[in-house]
Motif scaffolding. Structure first.
Motif, PDB file in Angstrom:
ATOM      1  N   GLY A  62       0.710  -1.007  -0.015  1.00 15.85           N
ATOM      2  CA  GLY A  62      -0.091  -0.009   0.108  1.00 15.85           C
ATOM      3  C   GLY A  62       0.744   1.167   0.141  1.00 15.85           C
ATOM      4  O   GLY A  62       2.181   1.204  -0.355  1.00 15.85           O
ATOM      5  N   GLY A  63       0.122   2.303   0.376  1.00 23.00           N
ATOM      6  CA  GLY A  63       0.819   3.748   0.429  1.00 23.00           C
ATOM      7  C   GLY A  63       2.333   3.717   0.840  1.00 23.00           C
ATOM      8  O   GLY A  63       3.114   4.334   0.690  1.00 23.00           O
ATOM      9  N   LEU A  64       2.209   3.052   2.162  1.00 23.85           N
ATOM     10  CA  LEU A  64       3.752   2.887   2.862  1.00 23.85           C
ATOM     11  C   LEU A  64       4.901   2.723   1.961  1.00 23.85           C
ATOM     12  O   LEU A  64       5.893   3.133   2.217  1.00 23.85           O
ATOM     13  N   GLY A  65       4.666   1.703   1.185  1.00 22.53           N
ATOM     14  CA  GLY A  65       5.553   1.047   0.489  1.00 22.53           C
ATOM     15  C   GLY A  65       5.883   2.112  -0.604  1.00 22.53           C
ATOM     16  O   GLY A  65       7.370   2.438  -0.876  1.00 22.53           O
ATOM     17  N   ASP A  66       5.160   3.001  -1.246  1.00 19.61           N
ATOM     18  CA  ASP A  66       5.482   4.027  -2.006  1.00 19.61           C
ATOM     19  C   ASP A  66       6.121   5.040  -1.550  1.00 19.61           C
ATOM     20  O   ASP A  66       7.165   5.621  -1.936  1.00 19.61           O
ATOM     21  N   VAL A  67       5.954   5.478  -0.307  1.00 21.62           N
ATOM     22  CA  VAL A  67       6.474   6.549   0.360  1.00 21.62           C
ATOM     23  C   VAL A  67       7.778   6.117   0.991  1.00 21.62           C
ATOM     24  O   VAL A  67       8.737   7.119   0.784  1.00 21.62           O
ATOM     25  N   ILE A 116      -9.315  -9.393 -10.188  1.00 23.91           N
ATOM     26  CA  ILE A 116      -8.914  -9.621  -8.784  1.00 23.91           C
ATOM     27  C   ILE A 116      -7.240  -9.788  -8.784  1.00 23.91           C
ATOM     28  O   ILE A 116      -6.746 -10.775  -9.488  1.00 23.91           O
ATOM     29  N   GLY A 117      -6.464  -9.117  -8.054  1.00 21.70           N
ATOM     30  CA  GLY A 117      -5.179  -9.193  -8.001  1.00 21.70           C
ATOM     31  C   GLY A 117      -4.233  -8.008  -7.645  1.00 21.70           C
ATOM     32  O   GLY A 117      -5.008  -6.860  -7.398  1.00 21.70           O
ATOM     33  N   PHE A 118      -3.079  -7.986  -7.709  1.00 21.46           N
ATOM     34  CA  PHE A 118      -2.245  -6.858  -7.435  1.00 21.46           C
ATOM     35  C   PHE A 118      -1.298  -6.779  -8.902  1.00 21.46           C
ATOM     36  O   PHE A 118      -0.514  -7.733  -8.956  1.00 21.46           O
ATOM     37  N   GLY A 169      -4.082   8.815   0.334  1.00 23.99           N
ATOM     38  CA  GLY A 169      -4.354   8.346  -0.882  1.00 23.99           C
ATOM     39  C   GLY A 169      -3.362   8.767  -1.969  1.00 23.99           C
ATOM     40  O   GLY A 169      -2.882   9.998  -1.736  1.00 23.99           O
ATOM     41  N   LEU A 170      -3.121   7.821  -2.777  1.00 22.46           N
ATOM     42  CA  LEU A 170      -2.164   8.289  -3.671  1.00 22.46           C
ATOM     43  C   LEU A 170      -2.783   8.084  -5.290  1.00 22.46           C
ATOM     44  O   LEU A 170      -2.597   8.883  -6.064  1.00 22.46           O
ATOM     45  N   ASN A 171      -3.793   7.244  -5.255  1.00 25.40           N
ATOM     46  CA  ASN A 171      -4.454   7.045  -6.590  1.00 25.40           C
ATOM     47  C   ASN A 171      -4.950   8.225  -7.124  1.00 25.40           C
ATOM     48  O   ASN A 171      -5.064   8.397  -8.310  1.00 25.40           O
ATOM     49  N   GLN A 230     -12.806   0.303   4.199  1.00 22.80           N
ATOM     50  CA  GLN A 230     -12.334   1.717   4.103  1.00 22.80           C
ATOM     51  C   GLN A 230     -12.386   2.336   2.918  1.00 22.80           C
ATOM     52  O   GLN A 230     -12.608   3.427   2.840  1.00 22.80           O
ATOM     53  N   LYS A 231     -12.263   1.704   1.760  1.00 24.05           N
ATOM     54  CA  LYS A 231     -12.122   2.210   0.423  1.00 24.05           C
ATOM     55  C   LYS A 231     -13.770   2.433  -0.113  1.00 24.05           C
ATOM     56  O   LYS A 231     -13.760   3.170  -1.332  1.00 24.05           O
ATOM     57  N   GLY A 232     -14.729   1.995   0.730  1.00 21.76           N
ATOM     58  CA  GLY A 232     -16.027   2.375   0.237  1.00 21.76           C
ATOM     59  C   GLY A 232     -16.562   1.795  -1.269  1.00 21.76           C
ATOM     60  O   GLY A 232     -17.492   2.217  -1.765  1.00 21.76           O
ATOM     61  N   SER A 262      -7.485  -0.331  -6.079  1.00 28.57           N
ATOM     62  CA  SER A 262      -7.737  -0.250  -4.696  1.00 28.57           C
ATOM     63  C   SER A 262      -7.671  -1.549  -3.898  1.00 28.57           C
ATOM     64  O   SER A 262      -7.872  -2.705  -4.573  1.00 28.57           O
ATOM     65  N   ARG A 263      -7.327  -1.500  -2.621  1.00 31.00           N
ATOM     66  CA  ARG A 263      -7.379  -2.470  -1.776  1.00 31.00           C
ATOM     67  C   ARG A 263      -8.897  -2.756  -1.836  1.00 31.00           C
ATOM     68  O   ARG A 263      -9.554  -1.462  -1.570  1.00 31.00           O
ATOM     69  N   LEU A 264      -9.454  -3.740  -1.734  1.00 34.86           N
ATOM     70  CA  LEU A 264     -11.093  -4.127  -1.477  1.00 34.86           C
ATOM     71  C   LEU A 264     -11.215  -4.158  -0.328  1.00 34.86           C
ATOM     72  O   LEU A 264     -11.312  -5.214   0.289  1.00 34.86           O
TER      73      LEU A 264
HETATM   74  P1  ADP Z   1      -3.655   2.430   0.947  1.00 34.85           P
HETATM   75  O1  ADP Z   1      -2.189   2.439   1.343  1.00 34.85           O
HETATM   76  O2  ADP Z   1      -4.656   2.555   1.841  1.00 34.85           O
HETATM   77  O3  ADP Z   1      -3.778   0.962   0.092  1.00 34.85           O
HETATM   78  P2  ADP Z   1      -3.078   4.556  -1.123  1.00 34.85           P
HETATM   79  O4  ADP Z   1      -3.863   5.070  -1.901  1.00 34.85           O
HETATM   80  O5  ADP Z   1      -2.212   5.360  -0.284  1.00 34.85           O
HETATM   81  O6  ADP Z   1      -3.768   3.388  -0.563  1.00 34.85           O
HETATM   82  O7  ADP Z   1      -1.872   3.402  -1.857  1.00 34.85           O
HETATM   83  C1  ADP Z   1      -2.531   2.251  -2.689  1.00 34.85           C
HETATM   84  C2  ADP Z   1      -1.238   2.177  -3.458  1.00 34.85           C
HETATM   85  O8  ADP Z   1      -1.216   0.526  -3.749  1.00 34.85           O
HETATM   86  C3  ADP Z   1      -1.114   2.867  -4.853  1.00 34.85           C
HETATM   87  O9  ADP Z   1       0.260   2.978  -5.392  1.00 34.85           O
HETATM   88  C4  ADP Z   1      -2.020   1.943  -5.597  1.00 34.85           C
HETATM   89  O10 ADP Z   1      -1.700   2.010  -6.992  1.00 34.85           O
HETATM   90  C5  ADP Z   1      -1.647   0.504  -5.232  1.00 34.85           C
HETATM   91  N1  ADP Z   1      -2.657  -0.402  -5.422  1.00 34.85           N
HETATM   92  C6  ADP Z   1      -3.672  -0.794  -4.738  1.00 34.85           C
HETATM   93  N2  ADP Z   1      -4.139  -1.911  -5.134  1.00 34.85           N
HETATM   94  C7  ADP Z   1      -3.548  -2.130  -6.175  1.00 34.85           C
HETATM   95  C8  ADP Z   1      -3.695  -3.349  -7.007  1.00 34.85           C
HETATM   96  N3  ADP Z   1      -4.678  -4.424  -6.928  1.00 34.85           N
HETATM   97  N4  ADP Z   1      -2.765  -3.456  -8.231  1.00 34.85           N
HETATM   98  C9  ADP Z   1      -1.822  -2.619  -8.210  1.00 34.85           C
HETATM   99  N5  ADP Z   1      -1.690  -1.363  -7.537  1.00 34.85           N
HETATM  100  C10 ADP Z   1      -2.330  -1.500  -6.411  1.00 34.85           C
END
Ligand code: ADP
Length: 478
Positions: free
Chosen positions: A17-22, A357-359, A384-386, A308-310, A303-305
């Motif tokens: 999630g977002g922490l990894g990006d940060v 469904i997947g990442f 939120g990053l998206n 929280q994400k509504g 998104s994570r399903l």
């Molecule tokens: P959170 O950290 O609450 O999941 P953020 O919007 O801060 O939400 O960050 C989510 C990050 O993870 C974004 O970079 C988003 O693109 C990525 N992400 C979430 N779900 C997926 C997915 N299924 N496939 C690829 N990237 C995803």
């Protein structure tokens, strides 16, 4: 300034999630400002594979409780950031997600795994460290490193200052009383003013209680979490620490997320060649099996399903949305009920709704580029990053007015600055009204270009955030 950035995930190697990006971007932005930032992260399989020859530079021992003696390996990320890889194979050399076992349940020894990460962060920030590099500030992130400020408080000689950043208050790292001993924390820590939280040991509370300062990832979220309604049980403590709590809006990795040179796209485009976005839309429709139609607005979710994400709200009005008429594409994974709900909706509406469904990082990029409108109806959203990616990709977002969404998306009603659509109540009705507005605006090329232009012009780079963090570190280190 010397900063140790302690994290449980880091893009591009390990990210949920977002922490990894940060963690993947902020240290480099701070280094660009001249600060000496090093990242401490567990040596998961992906990192061991990426840096097979990283030499061991220390073996922190006598860490207390049942904590083992790990190795610390040194590597350098491609952007030049030094990485300290916490190498203890029995804890971290495991398949899949950093937090969950194959069945999707938390690893049973997560308290020891992330206790070790926290303990080593504190070790590095104290006189016990055998390295000749001692940080001025240990920057901890989320519950997984929340015990580090507690270890600095209870167990360190001449401790460094600590900053604890909340990326999501919902994950609190709760464990039973026995873990206090296993983690080598003193009995004195077991109190309301220590790490105890309603009969449990809370890593998150430990961080909030003992860090020299606290930050979170947007100014609105910093305010919201001090209210009982949104404080998830921590509001009282956060109000108590209000003077030490700030909100610093996240940036995004602007090299990785740049439609003018994104390696995942069929066709590059930018503010001056926005018409080429249409090529990405057609490709995306083709890729996911939607009808290839330029005349329908394409709504998207990445998104994570989770609750929280509504996205349950969106599912409630998905049929009406398709009847606007429009198309929907969803990429995500998480709660079984939502995965199932969206999957079966897509099956009932082939050509109009596609769900995967997947990442999938590359697919996420192609969605941002190919979709017309991004949907983020979050019940709460620390930053939120998206929505930031969407703005940059000319894909105006529909968001609920909460946390970082409220701080970054300006409703189209503001003709001078509007870059998306904002709604208030967390209800399907309010969301649908915003989706309707977005679809109508999409049909007016002048309005749409204006919204896209405003969004694409927004500077979401890390430089500004890095400046705020640097100022905070300076204040802490005195
Ligand atoms: P959170 O950290 O609450 O999941 P953020 O919007 O801060 O939400 O960050 C989510 C990050 O993870 C974004 O970079 C988003 O693109 C990525 N992400 C979430 N779900 C997926 C997915 N299924 N496939 C690829 N990237 C995803």
């Amino acid at each position: 300034m010397k900063i140790l950035f302690a994290t449980s995930e880091i893009a591009p190697w390990v990210k949920t999630g977002g922490l990894g990006d940060v963690a993947g971007a902020l240290p480099a932005a701070l280094r660009a400002l001249g600060h000496d930032v090093r990242v401490l992260v567990p040596a998961y399989p992906a990192l061991l594979q990426a840096f097979p020859d990283a030499p061991e530079i220390a073996r922190p021992h006598w860490l207390g409780g049942l904590l083992p003696t790990p190795g610390l390996r040194q590597a350098v990320a491609p952007d030049g950031t030094p990485l300290l890889l916490l190498d203890y194979r029995h804890y971290f050399d495991r398949p899949g997600n950093p937090y969950l076992g194959p069945e999707g349940r938390d690893w049973l020894d997560n308290h020891l795994r992330f206790g070790l990460l926290s303990r080593v962060a504190a070790w590095l920030g104290s006189e016990a460290s055998s390295l000749d590099w001692v940080p001025d500030v240990v920057h901890c992130n989320d519950w997984q490193t929340g015990l580090a400020p507690a270890y600095l408080a209870y167990r360190a000689e001449r401790p460094a200052k600590s900053l604890f950043t909340l990326h999501n208050l919902a994950f609190q790292g709760l464990f039973d009383h026995a873990s206090l001993f296993e983690l080598g924390l003193p009995d004195a820590a077991w109190s309301m003013h220590g790490v105890e939280f309603y009969g449990h040991l809370s890593f998150l509370k430990a961080g909030l209680q003992h860090a020299s300062a606290i930050s979170t990832v947007s100014p609105s979220y910093a305010r919201e979490i001090q209210t009982d309604a949104e404080g998830m049980g921590m509001a009282g403590l956060l109000r108590h620490r209000a003077d030490d709590l700030t909100g610093i809006l996240n940036g995004i990795d602007t090299r990785d997320w740049d439609p003018t040179r994104d390696r995942h796209l069929a066709k590059h485009y930018g503010p001056r060649r926005i018409e080429d976005k249409a090529i990405n839309k057609a490709k995306l429709q083709e890729e996911v099996g939607l009808e290839v139609r330029a005349d329908l607005p394409l709504f998207a979710v990445v998104s994570r399903l989770t609750e929280q994400k509504g996205l349950d709200l969106f599912l409630d009005v998905a049929a009406k949305t398709i009847d606007l008429p429009a198309q929907i594409v969803v990429l995500g994974s998480g709660a079984h009920a939502l995965e199932h709900g969206w999957n079966s909706f897509a099956q009932r509406h082939p050509g109009r709704c596609a769900v995967r469904i997947g990442f999938d990082e590359g697919f996420a990029h192609r969605i941002e580029a190919g979709a017309d409108i991004f949907v983020m109806p979050s019940r709460f959203e620390p930053c939120g990053l998206n929505q930031l990616y969407s703005l940059r990709y000319g894909t105006p977002p529909v968001v609920r007015a909460t946390g970082g969404l409220a701080d970054t998306v300006i409703d189209a009603a503001d003709e001078k600055h509007g870059n998306g659509f904002v709604f208030g109540p967390a209800t399907a009705t309010a969301l649908y009204a915003a989706l309707q507005r977005a679809a109508a605006a999409w049909r007016d090329p002048d309005i749409w270009r204006r919204l896209q232009k405003h969004g694409m012009a927004r500077d979401s780079s890390w430089a500004e955030a890095a400046g705020h963090y640097a100022a905070l570190y300076k204040r802490l280190a005195g």
